[in-house]
Motif scaffolding. Structure first.
Motif, PDB file in Angstrom:
ATOM      1  N   VAL A   5      -9.616 -19.111 -10.770  1.00  0.00           N
ATOM      2  CA  VAL A   5      -9.046 -18.653  -9.499  1.00  0.00           C
ATOM      3  C   VAL A   5      -8.455 -17.267  -9.715  1.00  0.00           C
ATOM      4  O   VAL A   5      -7.577 -17.082 -10.562  1.00  0.00           O
ATOM      5  CB  VAL A   5      -7.958 -19.620  -8.988  1.00  0.00           C
ATOM      6  CG1 VAL A   5      -7.340 -19.080  -7.708  1.00  0.00           C
ATOM      7  CG2 VAL A   5      -8.550 -21.007  -8.759  1.00  0.00           C
ATOM      8  N   GLU A   6      -8.971 -16.303  -8.937  1.00  0.00           N
ATOM      9  CA  GLU A   6      -8.492 -14.928  -9.045  1.00  0.00           C
ATOM     10  C   GLU A   6      -7.400 -14.657  -8.027  1.00  0.00           C
ATOM     11  O   GLU A   6      -7.336 -15.287  -6.970  1.00  0.00           O
ATOM     12  CB  GLU A   6      -9.626 -13.930  -8.813  1.00  0.00           C
ATOM     13  CG  GLU A   6     -10.794 -14.055  -9.771  1.00  0.00           C
ATOM     14  CD  GLU A   6     -12.038 -14.543  -9.090  1.00  0.00           C
ATOM     15  OE1 GLU A   6     -13.153 -14.255  -9.566  1.00  0.00           O
ATOM     16  OE2 GLU A   6     -11.899 -15.237  -8.065  1.00  0.00           O
ATOM     17  N   SER A   7      -6.597 -13.654  -8.317  1.00  0.00           N
ATOM     18  CA  SER A   7      -5.585 -13.177  -7.381  1.00  0.00           C
ATOM     19  C   SER A   7      -5.322 -11.709  -7.664  1.00  0.00           C
ATOM     20  O   SER A   7      -5.638 -11.212  -8.753  1.00  0.00           O
ATOM     21  CB  SER A   7      -4.298 -13.992  -7.500  1.00  0.00           C
ATOM     22  OG  SER A   7      -3.747 -13.879  -8.793  1.00  0.00           O
ATOM     23  N   GLY A   8      -4.756 -11.023  -6.677  1.00  0.00           N
ATOM     24  CA  GLY A   8      -4.307  -9.656  -6.892  1.00  0.00           C
ATOM     25  C   GLY A   8      -5.167  -8.569  -6.288  1.00  0.00           C
ATOM     26  O   GLY A   8      -4.834  -7.392  -6.411  1.00  0.00           O
ATOM     27  N   GLY A   9      -6.260  -8.911  -5.642  1.00  0.00           N
ATOM     28  CA  GLY A   9      -7.063  -7.876  -5.021  1.00  0.00           C
ATOM     29  C   GLY A   9      -6.361  -7.289  -3.807  1.00  0.00           C
ATOM     30  O   GLY A   9      -5.292  -7.744  -3.410  1.00  0.00           O
ATOM     31  N   GLY A  10      -6.958  -6.251  -3.228  1.00  0.00           N
ATOM     32  CA  GLY A  10      -6.369  -5.645  -2.052  1.00  0.00           C
ATOM     33  C   GLY A  10      -6.871  -4.242  -1.838  1.00  0.00           C
ATOM     34  O   GLY A  10      -7.900  -3.845  -2.401  1.00  0.00           O
ATOM     35  N   SER A  11      -6.152  -3.494  -1.010  1.00  0.00           N
ATOM     36  CA  SER A  11      -6.521  -2.127  -0.679  1.00  0.00           C
ATOM     37  C   SER A  11      -5.494  -1.163  -1.234  1.00  0.00           C
ATOM     38  O   SER A  11      -4.281  -1.440  -1.206  1.00  0.00           O
ATOM     39  CB  SER A  11      -6.616  -1.965   0.837  1.00  0.00           C
ATOM     40  OG  SER A  11      -7.636  -2.777   1.366  1.00  0.00           O
ATOM     41  N   VAL A  12      -5.974  -0.038  -1.722  1.00  0.00           N
ATOM     42  CA  VAL A  12      -5.088   0.962  -2.308  1.00  0.00           C
ATOM     43  C   VAL A  12      -5.711   2.334  -2.129  1.00  0.00           C
ATOM     44  O   VAL A  12      -6.939   2.462  -1.989  1.00  0.00           O
ATOM     45  CB  VAL A  12      -4.849   0.632  -3.801  1.00  0.00           C
ATOM     46  CG1 VAL A  12      -6.129   0.784  -4.606  1.00  0.00           C
ATOM     47  CG2 VAL A  12      -3.728   1.461  -4.384  1.00  0.00           C
ATOM     48  N   GLN A  13      -4.890   3.350  -2.134  1.00  0.00           N
ATOM     49  CA  GLN A  13      -5.397   4.714  -2.046  1.00  0.00           C
ATOM     50  C   GLN A  13      -5.867   5.197  -3.410  1.00  0.00           C
ATOM     51  O   GLN A  13      -5.424   4.679  -4.445  1.00  0.00           O
ATOM     52  CB  GLN A  13      -4.300   5.633  -1.516  1.00  0.00           C
ATOM     53  CG  GLN A  13      -3.920   5.379  -0.074  1.00  0.00           C
ATOM     54  CD  GLN A  13      -2.920   6.384   0.445  1.00  0.00           C
ATOM     55  OE1 GLN A  13      -2.210   7.035  -0.321  1.00  0.00           O
ATOM     56  NE2 GLN A  13      -2.848   6.519   1.760  1.00  0.00           N
ATOM     57  N   PRO A  14      -6.741   6.189  -3.432  1.00  0.00           N
ATOM     58  CA  PRO A  14      -7.172   6.752  -4.718  1.00  0.00           C
ATOM     59  C   PRO A  14      -5.966   7.192  -5.542  1.00  0.00           C
ATOM     60  O   PRO A  14      -5.012   7.771  -5.011  1.00  0.00           O
ATOM     61  CB  PRO A  14      -8.031   7.950  -4.300  1.00  0.00           C
ATOM     62  CG  PRO A  14      -8.564   7.561  -2.965  1.00  0.00           C
ATOM     63  CD  PRO A  14      -7.455   6.804  -2.292  1.00  0.00           C
ATOM     64  N   GLY A  15      -6.029   6.888  -6.833  1.00  0.00           N
ATOM     65  CA  GLY A  15      -4.909   7.178  -7.713  1.00  0.00           C
ATOM     66  C   GLY A  15      -3.924   6.045  -7.843  1.00  0.00           C
ATOM     67  O   GLY A  15      -3.036   6.089  -8.720  1.00  0.00           O
TER      68      GLY A  15
END
Length: 120
Positions: A5-15
């Motif tokens: 089971v994975e967790s921690g993905g999401g959206s982020v800006q470059p850098g």
């Protein structure tokens, strides 16, 4: 049967940074190798980082110096710290666990995947 089971993905800006985690359940022993792969539409799944039970790790050239893989053997958990993320890191990231042939619960196991999106 080992389940991941994975967790921690999401959206982020470059850098920016993200940390992925993967927990394995159902394993009676320390898993031989754990790692992360990623896949984008129309492309094959590719390895990102792999770490073996003894702690040795290997990385794809595209992430060296930016990503760090680590594991907690007692818990059969693996983490991927992703720093200085780039747009081209956008993908579905899959946790993988492998027990070699001849070892208990031998096989290749996959998580369900977690989306990582890097965009401005």
């Amino acid at each position: 049967q080992i389940q991941l089971v994975e967790s921690g993905g999401g959206s982020v800006q470059p850098g920016g940074s993200l940390r992925l985690s993967c927990a394995a359940s159902g394993s009676r022993f320390v898993i031989n190798a754990m790692g992360w792969y990623r896949q984008t539409p129309g492309k094959e799944r590719e390895p990102v980082a792999i770490i073996i039970r003894g702690g040795g790790a290997d990385y794809a050239d595209s992430v060296k110096g930016r990503f760090t893989i680590s594991r907690e053997n007692a818990e059969n958990m693996v983490h991927l710290q992703m720093n200085n993320l780039k747009v081209e890191d956008t993908a579905v990231y899959y946790c993988n666990a492998v027990n070699y042939k001849g070892y208990p619960q031998a096989g290749d196991y996959w998580g369900q995947g977690t989306q990582v999106t890097v965009s401005s």
